[in-house]
Design an enzyme around this catalytic site. Structure first.
Site, PDB file in Angstrom:
ATOM      1  N   TYR A   1       0.824  -1.221   0.000  1.00  0.00           N
ATOM      2  CA  TYR A   1       0.000   0.000   0.000  1.00  0.00           C
ATOM      3  C   TYR A   1       0.855   1.267   0.000  1.00  0.00           C
ATOM      4  CZ  TYR A   1      -4.259  -2.661   0.046  1.00  0.00           C
ATOM      5  OH  TYR A   1      -5.271  -3.504  -0.337  1.00  0.00           O
TER       6      TYR A   1
ATOM      7  N   HIS B   1     -14.692   1.194  -0.505  1.00  0.00           N
ATOM      8  CA  HIS B   1     -13.569   0.308  -0.154  1.00  0.00           C
ATOM      9  C   HIS B   1     -12.454   1.050   0.587  1.00  0.00           C
ATOM     10  CE1 HIS B   1     -14.796  -2.833  -3.465  1.00  0.00           C
ATOM     11  NE2 HIS B   1     -15.552  -2.881  -2.388  1.00  0.00           N
TER      12      HIS B   1
ATOM     13  N   GLU C   1     -14.585  -2.421 -22.520  1.00  0.00           N
ATOM     14  CA  GLU C   1     -15.312  -3.466 -23.253  1.00  0.00           C
ATOM     15  C   GLU C   1     -16.448  -3.949 -22.362  1.00  0.00           C
ATOM     16  OE1 GLU C   1     -11.973  -6.808 -22.103  1.00  0.00           O
ATOM     17  OE2 GLU C   1     -11.766  -5.549 -23.887  1.00  0.00           O
TER      18      GLU C   1
ATOM     19  N   GLN D   1     -15.272   2.478  -5.825  1.00  0.00           N
ATOM     20  CA  GLN D   1     -14.556   1.353  -5.201  1.00  0.00           C
ATOM     21  C   GLN D   1     -13.079   1.702  -5.087  1.00  0.00           C
ATOM     22  OE1 GLN D   1     -16.076  -2.635  -7.044  1.00  0.00           O
ATOM     23  NE2 GLN D   1     -16.505  -1.020  -8.517  1.00  0.00           N
TER      24      GLN D   1
HETATM   25  C1  BJW Z   1     -11.461   0.416 -18.287  1.00  0.00           C
HETATM   26  C2  BJW Z   1     -10.269   1.045 -18.670  1.00  0.00           C
HETATM   27  C3  BJW Z   1     -10.388   2.325 -19.222  1.00  0.00           C
HETATM   28  C4  BJW Z   1      -9.742  -0.876 -17.889  1.00  0.00           C
HETATM   29  N1  BJW Z   1     -11.612   2.889 -19.362  1.00  0.00           N
HETATM   30  N2  BJW Z   1     -12.651   0.993 -18.435  1.00  0.00           N
HETATM   31  C5  BJW Z   1     -18.717 -15.657  -3.617  1.00  0.00           C
HETATM   32  C6  BJW Z   1     -19.826 -15.045  -4.184  1.00  0.00           C
HETATM   33  C7  BJW Z   1     -20.135 -13.731  -3.888  1.00  0.00           C
HETATM   34  C8  BJW Z   1     -19.344 -12.985  -3.025  1.00  0.00           C
HETATM   35  C9  BJW Z   1     -18.248 -13.590  -2.489  1.00  0.00           C
HETATM   36  C10 BJW Z   1     -17.943 -14.898  -2.759  1.00  0.00           C
HETATM   37  N3  BJW Z   1     -16.804 -15.220  -2.082  1.00  0.00           N
HETATM   38  C11 BJW Z   1     -16.396 -14.125  -1.399  1.00  0.00           C
HETATM   39  C12 BJW Z   1     -17.273 -13.134  -1.626  1.00  0.00           C
HETATM   40  C13 BJW Z   1     -17.225 -11.772  -1.092  1.00  0.00           C
HETATM   41  C14 BJW Z   1     -16.107 -10.951  -1.709  1.00  0.00           C
HETATM   42  C15 BJW Z   1     -16.167 -11.084  -3.233  1.00  0.00           C
HETATM   43  O1  BJW Z   1     -16.928 -10.415  -3.901  1.00  0.00           O
HETATM   44  N4  BJW Z   1     -15.356 -11.919  -3.807  1.00  0.00           N
HETATM   45  C16 BJW Z   1     -15.405 -12.131  -5.263  1.00  0.00           C
HETATM   46  C17 BJW Z   1     -14.024 -11.927  -5.827  1.00  0.00           C
HETATM   47  C18 BJW Z   1     -16.041 -13.449  -5.535  1.00  0.00           C
HETATM   48  N5  BJW Z   1     -16.343  -9.583  -1.304  1.00  0.00           N
HETATM   49  C19 BJW Z   1     -15.931  -9.129  -0.118  1.00  0.00           C
HETATM   50  O2  BJW Z   1     -15.278  -9.806   0.657  1.00  0.00           O
HETATM   51  C20 BJW Z   1     -16.365  -7.742   0.234  1.00  0.00           C
HETATM   52  N6  BJW Z   1     -16.994  -7.730   1.494  1.00  0.00           N
HETATM   53  C21 BJW Z   1     -18.145  -8.372   1.712  1.00  0.00           C
HETATM   54  O3  BJW Z   1     -18.711  -9.051   0.876  1.00  0.00           O
HETATM   55  O4  BJW Z   1     -18.620  -8.161   2.964  1.00  0.00           O
HETATM   56  C22 BJW Z   1     -19.772  -8.873   3.367  1.00  0.00           C
HETATM   57  C23 BJW Z   1     -19.435  -9.726   4.526  1.00  0.00           C
HETATM   58  C24 BJW Z   1     -18.333  -9.476   5.307  1.00  0.00           C
HETATM   59  C25 BJW Z   1     -18.045 -10.273   6.376  1.00  0.00           C
HETATM   60  C26 BJW Z   1     -18.860 -11.357   6.642  1.00  0.00           C
HETATM   61  C27 BJW Z   1     -19.958 -11.613   5.851  1.00  0.00           C
HETATM   62  C28 BJW Z   1     -20.247 -10.792   4.792  1.00  0.00           C
HETATM   63  C29 BJW Z   1     -15.170  -6.803   0.347  1.00  0.00           C
HETATM   64  C30 BJW Z   1     -14.535  -6.589  -0.980  1.00  0.00           C
HETATM   65  C31 BJW Z   1     -13.291  -5.737  -0.804  1.00  0.00           C
HETATM   66  C32 BJW Z   1     -12.588  -5.531  -2.138  1.00  0.00           C
HETATM   67  N7  BJW Z   1     -11.330  -5.010  -1.888  1.00  0.00           N
HETATM   68  C33 BJW Z   1     -10.473  -4.700  -3.046  1.00  0.00           C
HETATM   69  C34 BJW Z   1      -9.037  -4.435  -2.518  1.00  0.00           C
HETATM   70  C35 BJW Z   1      -8.972  -3.311  -1.511  1.00  0.00           C
HETATM   71  C36 BJW Z   1      -8.834  -1.974  -2.166  1.00  0.00           C
HETATM   72  C37 BJW Z   1      -7.516  -1.819  -2.911  1.00  0.00           C
HETATM   73  O5  BJW Z   1      -6.505  -2.439  -2.548  1.00  0.00           O
HETATM   74  O6  BJW Z   1      -7.505  -1.021  -3.874  1.00  0.00           O
HETATM   75  O7  BJW Z   1     -11.012  -3.603  -3.771  1.00  0.00           O
HETATM   76  S1  BJW Z   1     -10.379  -6.009  -4.260  1.00  0.00           S
HETATM   77  C38 BJW Z   1     -10.288  -4.959  -5.658  1.00  0.00           C
HETATM   78  O8  BJW Z   1     -11.431  -5.267  -6.494  1.00  0.00           O
HETATM   79  C39 BJW Z   1     -10.468  -3.530  -5.119  1.00  0.00           C
HETATM   80  C40 BJW Z   1     -11.471  -2.985  -6.102  1.00  0.00           C
HETATM   81  O9  BJW Z   1     -12.175  -1.894  -5.547  1.00  0.00           O
HETATM   82  C41 BJW Z   1     -12.353  -4.165  -6.417  1.00  0.00           C
HETATM   83  C42 BJW Z   1     -13.115  -4.051  -7.708  1.00  0.00           C
HETATM   84  O10 BJW Z   1     -12.246  -4.041  -8.804  1.00  0.00           O
HETATM   85  P1  BJW Z   1     -12.599  -3.154 -10.078  1.00  0.00           P
HETATM   86  O11 BJW Z   1     -12.566  -1.733  -9.728  1.00  0.00           O
HETATM   87  O12 BJW Z   1     -13.833  -3.649 -10.716  1.00  0.00           O
HETATM   88  O13 BJW Z   1     -11.298  -3.436 -11.008  1.00  0.00           O
HETATM   89  P2  BJW Z   1     -11.055  -4.599 -12.066  1.00  0.00           P
HETATM   90  O14 BJW Z   1      -9.607  -4.636 -12.349  1.00  0.00           O
HETATM   91  O15 BJW Z   1     -11.686  -5.856 -11.666  1.00  0.00           O
HETATM   92  O16 BJW Z   1     -11.838  -4.102 -13.373  1.00  0.00           O
HETATM   93  C43 BJW Z   1     -11.417  -2.973 -14.104  1.00  0.00           C
HETATM   94  C44 BJW Z   1     -12.394  -2.728 -15.236  1.00  0.00           C
HETATM   95  O17 BJW Z   1     -12.036  -1.521 -15.874  1.00  0.00           O
HETATM   96  C45 BJW Z   1     -12.387  -3.829 -16.307  1.00  0.00           C
HETATM   97  O18 BJW Z   1     -13.732  -4.197 -16.583  1.00  0.00           O
HETATM   98  C46 BJW Z   1     -11.751  -3.148 -17.525  1.00  0.00           C
HETATM   99  O19 BJW Z   1     -12.318  -3.557 -18.756  1.00  0.00           O
HETATM  100  C47 BJW Z   1     -12.048  -1.701 -17.268  1.00  0.00           C
HETATM  101  N8  BJW Z   1     -11.079  -0.750 -17.832  1.00  0.00           N
HETATM  102  N9  BJW Z   1      -9.197   0.258 -18.436  1.00  0.00           N
HETATM  103  C48 BJW Z   1     -12.673   2.238 -18.983  1.00  0.00           C
HETATM  104  N10 BJW Z   1      -9.264   3.054 -19.651  1.00  0.00           N
END
Ligand code: BJW
Length: 231
Positions: free
Chosen positions: A53, A106, A200, A88
């Site tokens: 970080y 987040h 996309e 996020q």
């Molecule tokens: C462009 C571009 C350009 C590129 N122009 N576009 C099974 C089913 C459902 C849920 C879960 C499960 N197992 C576990 C879970 C829960 C889990 C989860 O969802 N996991 C999945 C991976 C399955 N979620 C959690 O744990 C969350 N908490 C929760 O659910 O609490 C409830 C609970 C808690 C306790 C007990 C019981 C319930 C917390 C999630 C925390 C996410 N944290 C992160 C890291 C921390 C922040 C950091 O370090 O920055 O957050 S992970 C990471 O992913 C980060 C982001 O905010 C997050 C989302 O990513 P994002 O922004 O979508 O990025 P990308 O890279 O995925 O996508 C980029 C996009 O941009 C792409 O589509 C490109 O095409 C596009 N792009 N260039 C326009 N120029």
């Protein structure tokens, strides 16, 4: 004038030079997320997590908002209806572009959190596992980031806004991380129109009513211009 809820993800900051997570070469292809983005990983190796970080804080602080951040800032200040900008992203590029009322679901890389007493304060540029909490002096300071398994921030406020929205827009997010990935369904269920803006289309056909493709720094200003012209 209806309400708009906007959800941004890493793609909105990509053209500011900040890496995305799941694209080719993204952060999660280079780092083990279970080691750097979970409370268990932090408990095992706080120095590794702080190093990760610290590097991302330096990148974020040294970067600048792009045209997408600027256009969204214009929307938050000039649209005559309600706009809730939920991000996020942990960077502060929306705020530095002039956006108001940004909700960081987040967390924020510029903030520190004491894991013992939950005091929050402005993070120094470089955090260290031996830093003491300014309130309780515990040496358990962490970045104020929501890791996997932790509850995202401001959920009640976000869900209330989604249920009242006329339009939900997801920009630059892969839709793979919950609960944010489910916002489109909450908004659609409550009767909102849904729009995705992404480089996309994300692989969930039919989840959104409309999809605009292109780099955020081009597609977002064009969309904001149409919204402000219609308002
Ligand atoms: C462009 C571009 C350009 C590129 N122009 N576009 C099974 C089913 C459902 C849920 C879960 C499960 N197992 C576990 C879970 C829960 C889990 C989860 O969802 N996991 C999945 C991976 C399955 N979620 C959690 O744990 C969350 N908490 C929760 O659910 O609490 C409830 C609970 C808690 C306790 C007990 C019981 C319930 C917390 C999630 C925390 C996410 N944290 C992160 C890291 C921390 C922040 C950091 O370090 O920055 O957050 S992970 C990471 O992913 C980060 C982001 O905010 C997050 C989302 O990513 P994002 O922004 O979508 O990025 P990308 O890279 O995925 O996508 C980029 C996009 O941009 C792409 O589509 C490109 O095409 C596009 N792009 N260039 C326009 N120029």
């Amino acid at each position: 004038m209806g309400g708009i809820v906007i959800l941004t993800g890493a793609g909105v900051s990509a053209e500011s030079g900040l890496g995305t997570f799941r694209d080719k070469g993204g952060l999660w292809t280079r780092y083990d997320l279970t080691e750097v983005a979970t409370p268990e990983g932090f408990a095992r190796n706080p120095r590794l997590v702080h190093d990760f970080y610290n590097a991302r804080r330096a990148n974020a602080l040294d970067s600048s908002p792009n045209a997408a951040h600027q256009a969204l800032a214009q929307l938050t200040t000039r649209y005559t209806g309600e706009v809730l900008l939920v991000t996020q992203n942990i960077d502060d590029l929306h705020e530095r572009a002039g956006a108001t009322g940004v909700v960081h679901m987040h967390g924020e890389i510029t903030r520190a959190l004491c894991a013992v007493c939950e005091t929050r304060w402005d993070a120094p540029r470089v955090m260290d596992p031996d830093d003491a909490c300014p309130s309780c002096a515990a040496r358990a300071t962490r970045p104020d980031i929501v890791w996997f398994g932790e509850m995202p921030y401001h959920m009640d406020r976000i869900v209330t806004a989604l249920e009242a929205a006329d339009l939900f827009v997801a920009i630059g997010t892969s839709g793979e991380v919950y609960p944010a990935a489910g916002f489109v369904d909450i908004a659609a269920e409550a009767g909102a129109e849904t729009l995705e803006i992404n480089l996309e289309p994300t692989p969930a056909p039919g989840r959104f009513d409309r999809v605009l493709t292109g780099p955020a720094a081009v597609a977002v200003p064009a969309w904001v211009e149409t919204v402000l012209a219609e308002a």
